[in-house]
Design a protein around this motif. Structure first.
Motif, PDB file in Angstrom:
ATOM      1  N   ILE A 192       0.834  -1.200   0.000  1.00 23.72           N
ATOM      2  CA  ILE A 192       0.000   0.000   0.000  1.00 23.72           C
ATOM      3  C   ILE A 192       0.873   1.256   0.000  1.00 23.72           C
ATOM      4  CG2 ILE A 192      -1.903   1.202   1.116  1.00 23.72           C
ATOM      5  CD1 ILE A 192      -2.554  -1.649   0.062  1.00 23.72           C
ATOM      6  N   ASN A 193       1.958   1.235   0.765  1.00 20.97           N
ATOM      7  CA  ASN A 193       2.858   2.387   0.795  1.00 20.97           C
ATOM      8  C   ASN A 193       3.539   2.610  -0.553  1.00 20.97           C
ATOM      9  OD1 ASN A 193       3.475   3.948   3.495  1.00 20.97           O
ATOM     10  ND2 ASN A 193       2.915   1.855   4.086  1.00 20.97           N
ATOM     11  N   LEU A 194       3.902   1.547  -1.236  1.00 25.26           N
ATOM     12  CA  LEU A 194       4.493   1.695  -2.563  1.00 25.26           C
ATOM     13  C   LEU A 194       3.512   2.379  -3.515  1.00 25.26           C
ATOM     14  CD1 LEU A 194       6.332  -1.709  -3.066  1.00 25.26           C
ATOM     15  CD2 LEU A 194       7.396   0.554  -3.036  1.00 25.26           C
ATOM     16  N   CYS A 253      -2.711   0.682   7.719  1.00 22.03           N
ATOM     17  CA  CYS A 253      -1.978   0.650   6.452  1.00 22.03           C
ATOM     18  C   CYS A 253      -2.829   1.139   5.282  1.00 22.03           C
ATOM     19  CB  CYS A 253      -1.428  -0.748   6.163  1.00 22.03           C
ATOM     20  SG  CYS A 253      -2.626  -1.941   5.576  1.00 22.03           S
ATOM     21  N   ASN A 254      -4.117   1.307   5.490  1.00 23.79           N
ATOM     22  CA  ASN A 254      -4.981   1.838   4.437  1.00 23.79           C
ATOM     23  C   ASN A 254      -5.262   3.326   4.602  1.00 23.79           C
ATOM     24  OD1 ASN A 254      -5.438  -0.789   3.192  1.00 23.79           O
ATOM     25  ND2 ASN A 254      -6.513  -1.236   5.087  1.00 23.79           N
ATOM     26  N   VAL A 255      -4.828   3.889   5.705  1.00 19.11           N
ATOM     27  CA  VAL A 255      -5.083   5.305   5.994  1.00 19.11           C
ATOM     28  C   VAL A 255      -3.782   6.104   6.036  1.00 19.11           C
ATOM     29  CG1 VAL A 255      -6.107   6.933   7.629  1.00 19.11           C
ATOM     30  CG2 VAL A 255      -7.171   4.682   7.287  1.00 19.11           C
ATOM     31  N   LEU A 256      -2.812   5.641   6.814  1.00 19.93           N
ATOM     32  CA  LEU A 256      -1.600   6.414   7.056  1.00 19.93           C
ATOM     33  C   LEU A 256      -0.716   6.626   5.823  1.00 19.93           C
ATOM     34  CD1 LEU A 256      -0.551   5.032  10.571  1.00 19.93           C
ATOM     35  CD2 LEU A 256      -1.961   7.022  10.011  1.00 19.93           C
ATOM     36  N   PRO A 257      -0.626   5.687   4.874  1.00 20.63           N
ATOM     37  CA  PRO A 257       0.252   5.917   3.724  1.00 20.63           C
ATOM     38  C   PRO A 257      -0.107   7.141   2.891  1.00 20.63           C
ATOM     39  CG  PRO A 257      -0.229   3.589   3.903  1.00 20.63           C
ATOM     40  CD  PRO A 257      -1.123   4.298   4.873  1.00 20.63           C
ATOM     41  N   TRP A 258      -1.312   7.656   3.037  1.00 16.83           N
ATOM     42  CA  TRP A 258      -1.747   8.784   2.217  1.00 16.83           C
ATOM     43  C   TRP A 258      -1.459  10.125   2.884  1.00 16.83           C
ATOM     44  CZ3 TRP A 258      -2.465   6.650  -2.243  1.00 16.83           C
ATOM     45  CH2 TRP A 258      -2.856   5.303  -2.290  1.00 16.83           C
ATOM     46  N   VAL A 299      -7.337   0.654  -4.608  1.00 16.81           N
ATOM     47  CA  VAL A 299      -6.221   0.032  -3.898  1.00 16.81           C
ATOM     48  C   VAL A 299      -6.806  -0.780  -2.749  1.00 16.81           C
ATOM     49  CG1 VAL A 299      -4.114   0.455  -2.579  1.00 16.81           C
ATOM     50  CG2 VAL A 299      -4.684   1.925  -4.536  1.00 16.81           C
ATOM     51  N   VAL A 300      -6.468  -2.071  -2.698  1.00 13.67           N
ATOM     52  CA  VAL A 300      -7.151  -2.978  -1.764  1.00 13.67           C
ATOM     53  C   VAL A 300      -6.157  -3.732  -0.895  1.00 13.67           C
ATOM     54  CG1 VAL A 300      -8.660  -4.995  -1.577  1.00 13.67           C
ATOM     55  CG2 VAL A 300      -9.113  -3.264  -3.325  1.00 13.67           C
ATOM     56  N   ASP A 301      -6.424  -3.695   0.401  1.00 13.88           N
ATOM     57  CA  ASP A 301      -5.754  -4.548   1.386  1.00 13.88           C
ATOM     58  C   ASP A 301      -6.590  -5.819   1.479  1.00 13.88           C
ATOM     59  OD1 ASP A 301      -5.148  -5.889   3.737  1.00 13.88           O
ATOM     60  OD2 ASP A 301      -5.270  -4.132   5.034  1.00 13.88           O
ATOM     61  N   GLY A 302      -6.027  -6.929   0.997  1.00 18.00           N
ATOM     62  CA  GLY A 302      -6.803  -8.162   0.924  1.00 18.00           C
ATOM     63  C   GLY A 302      -6.458  -9.195   1.966  1.00 18.00           C
ATOM     64  N   ILE A 303      -5.719  -8.829   2.991  1.00 17.16           N
ATOM     65  CA  ILE A 303      -5.173  -9.826   3.907  1.00 17.16           C
ATOM     66  C   ILE A 303      -6.250 -10.592   4.672  1.00 17.16           C
ATOM     67  CG2 ILE A 303      -4.881  -8.291   5.910  1.00 17.16           C
ATOM     68  CD1 ILE A 303      -2.155  -9.706   6.365  1.00 17.16           C
ATOM     69  N   GLN A 304      -7.410  -9.960   4.925  1.00 12.07           N
ATOM     70  CA  GLN A 304      -8.457 -10.645   5.674  1.00 12.07           C
ATOM     71  C   GLN A 304      -9.453 -11.368   4.782  1.00 12.07           C
ATOM     72  OE1 GLN A 304      -8.074 -11.366   8.526  1.00 12.07           O
ATOM     73  NE2 GLN A 304      -7.376  -9.723   9.851  1.00 12.07           N
ATOM     74  N   ALA A 305      -9.146 -11.464   3.500  1.00 13.17           N
ATOM     75  CA  ALA A 305     -10.032 -12.177   2.580  1.00 13.17           C
ATOM     76  C   ALA A 305      -9.333 -13.319   1.870  1.00 13.17           C
ATOM     77  CB  ALA A 305     -10.605 -11.201   1.544  1.00 13.17           C
ATOM     78  N   LEU A 306      -8.094 -13.091   1.419  1.00 15.16           N
ATOM     79  CA  LEU A 306      -7.421 -14.040   0.544  1.00 15.16           C
ATOM     80  C   LEU A 306      -7.157 -15.361   1.265  1.00 15.16           C
ATOM     81  CD1 LEU A 306      -6.261 -14.511  -2.250  1.00 15.16           C
ATOM     82  CD2 LEU A 306      -4.080 -13.615  -1.428  1.00 15.16           C
ATOM     83  N   GLY A 307      -7.756 -16.416   0.760  1.00 17.67           N
ATOM     84  CA  GLY A 307      -7.658 -17.727   1.370  1.00 17.67           C
ATOM     85  C   GLY A 307      -8.892 -18.123   2.150  1.00 17.67           C
ATOM     86  N   TYR A 364      -3.385  -4.522  -5.306  1.00 13.35           N
ATOM     87  CA  TYR A 364      -3.872  -5.476  -4.310  1.00 13.35           C
ATOM     88  C   TYR A 364      -2.696  -5.975  -3.486  1.00 13.35           C
ATOM     89  CZ  TYR A 364      -6.287  -9.632  -2.462  1.00 13.35           C
ATOM     90  OH  TYR A 364      -6.839 -10.594  -1.646  1.00 13.35           O
ATOM     91  N   GLY A 365      -2.806  -5.883  -2.166  1.00 19.15           N
ATOM     92  CA  GLY A 365      -1.758  -6.372  -1.284  1.00 19.15           C
ATOM     93  C   GLY A 365      -2.329  -7.297  -0.230  1.00 19.15           C
ATOM     94  N   ALA A 366      -1.625  -8.386   0.055  1.00 20.02           N
ATOM     95  CA  ALA A 366      -2.101  -9.315   1.082  1.00 20.02           C
ATOM     96  C   ALA A 366      -0.945 -10.106   1.654  1.00 20.02           C
ATOM     97  CB  ALA A 366      -3.148 -10.272   0.502  1.00 20.02           C
ATOM     98  N   GLY A 367      -0.695  -9.928   2.947  1.00 23.26           N
ATOM     99  CA  GLY A 367       0.253 -10.792   3.636  1.00 23.26           C
ATOM    100  C   GLY A 367      -0.273 -12.213   3.667  1.00 23.26           C
TER     101      GLY A 367
END
Length: 368
Positions: free
Chosen positions: A87-89, A111-116, A182-190, A202-205
């Motif tokens: 997200i920061n990138l 991570c969805n708020v502070l990078p901006w 721009v989507v943080d997908g960590i709580q969905a993917l899998g 799209y970013g997901a740990g």
């Protein structure tokens, strides 16, 4: 017990007598994960730098499996350290103009708020939507999009209410005004199927629902993003004019684990996994109804997290559940329950029984 469930139960030997319901915090590793991680170090111990073909093979396997899971091309999949890096990138690689706006949810993960913030310092208006209820979250975000919106940055699944957004609906609204989604997908993917048709970044740990440990994240920068963003970091991995955002070597030991885990999950069958998560979260909601406890997670837009509000002192409830060998999360003043495919209906029944007992026996303490 059917063969699929028997296999899963034998593969996940969590602490005997305990129920684990914190996959939204960290997923359990399957037995082959330790072997995969060890293989990287055995390769290096034996071959040193000459083991690079094995490193590349693991990275390629992980990339191919991820691309299949997300329905994107292999060229769009890259690997980073964590969701925040992705997200920061994206945020740091954008060029801004006077009057530009970025839409975020004020209560979203940092991570969805502070990078901006740097964009805001440059004169961009960051529109912080204050969702009034989980059920109105998506509509309020849509209503905040204007012709000046350049980016909408969201969590696919809100980590503290379990609310899942319709990425296609949001993405189409972004396309209407030429904005990036721009989507943080960590709580969905899998945990649930993911469609990136209208997602640009799209970013997901991989340490939660993909059960592959810390230090690795999936990053997908699609064509619209690569046209609009100029990579802020350059190195041997992406010298100009490359549009790749992967600037250096990924976490190869982590990719050994990710590749092995994805192979295991593919063998179990993604449709089976997604159906199991949906079944178990449905059983959580039914069980809560049975003991008179309300969930704030909307039933029709849920993923793998069920959030409980108004249970009194959530820290105390979580503690008392642990005393009964139930592992659940205490976050943002709520109890979060997040079963994965390796859980069983019996686990859910035990949780509901334990929660009911906690609320009855500890009611004076919980109420104040």
């Amino acid at each position: 017990m059917d063969e699929w469930q028997a296999r899963v139960e034998s593969d996940f030997a969590y602490r005997e007598g305990w129920v684990y319901l914190q996959s939204a915090g960290a997923g359990l590793a399957f037995p082959g994960a330790a072997e995969a991680a060890g293989q990287y170090y055995r390769d290096v111990a034996l071959l040193g730098c000459d083991a690079q073909p094995s490193w590349r093979q693991a990275a390629t396997g992980a990339k191919q499996r991820t691309a299949r899971l997300l329905g994107v091309s292999e060229e769009e999949v890259e690997f980073f350290r964590n969701t925040s890096e992705v997200i920061n990138l994206a945020a740091a690689s954008a060029s801004w103009h006077p009057g530009d706006e970025v839409v975020v949810a004020a209560d979203d993960y940092p991570c969805n708020v502070l990078p901006w913030a740097n964009a805001e310092a440059a004169g961009v208006k960051v529109v912080r939507v204050q969702p009034t209820a989980p059920s109105t979250r998506e509509q309020q975000l849509l209503e905040a999009i204007t012709p000046r919106t350049r980016v909408v940055s969201v969590s696919h699944v809100h980590p503290w209410t379990g609310t899942m957004l319709d990425l296609n609906r949001l993405g189409r609204a972004c396309r209407d005004v030429d904005a990036l989604l721009v989507v943080d997908g960590i709580q969905a993917l899998g945990a649930v199927p993911v469609d990136l048709s209208y997602v640009d970044v799209y970013g997901a740990g991989v340490f939660k629902w993909l059960m592959s440990g810390f230090g690795t994240a999936i990053g997908v920068f699609r064509e619209r993003a690569r046209e609009a963003l100029t990579p802020i970091f350059r190195s041997y991995g992406n010298p100009a004019p490359s549009t790749s955002f992967s600037y250096a070597a990924p976490n190869f030991p982590g990719l050994y684990v990710l590749d092995a885990t994805l192979e295991y999950l593919e063998d179990l069958g993604w449709p089976n996994i997604f159906a199991r998560v949906e079944q178990l979260t449905g059983e959580v909601l039914t069980a809560l109804d049975g003991i008179g406890v309300a969930s704030i997670t909307p039933r029709d837009v849920r993923a793998g997290i069920i959030a409980l509000d108004h249970v009194g002192d959530s820290a105390l409830v979580a503690h008392e559940l642990r005393q009964r060998k139930i592992s659940a999360s205490d976050k943002a003043g709520r109890i979060l329950v997040s079963p994965h495919f390796y859980n069983t209906p019996e686990d859910i029944a035990r949780f509901a029984e334990a929660l009911s007992d906690v609320l009855v026996t500890s009611s004076p303490s919980l109420s104040g």
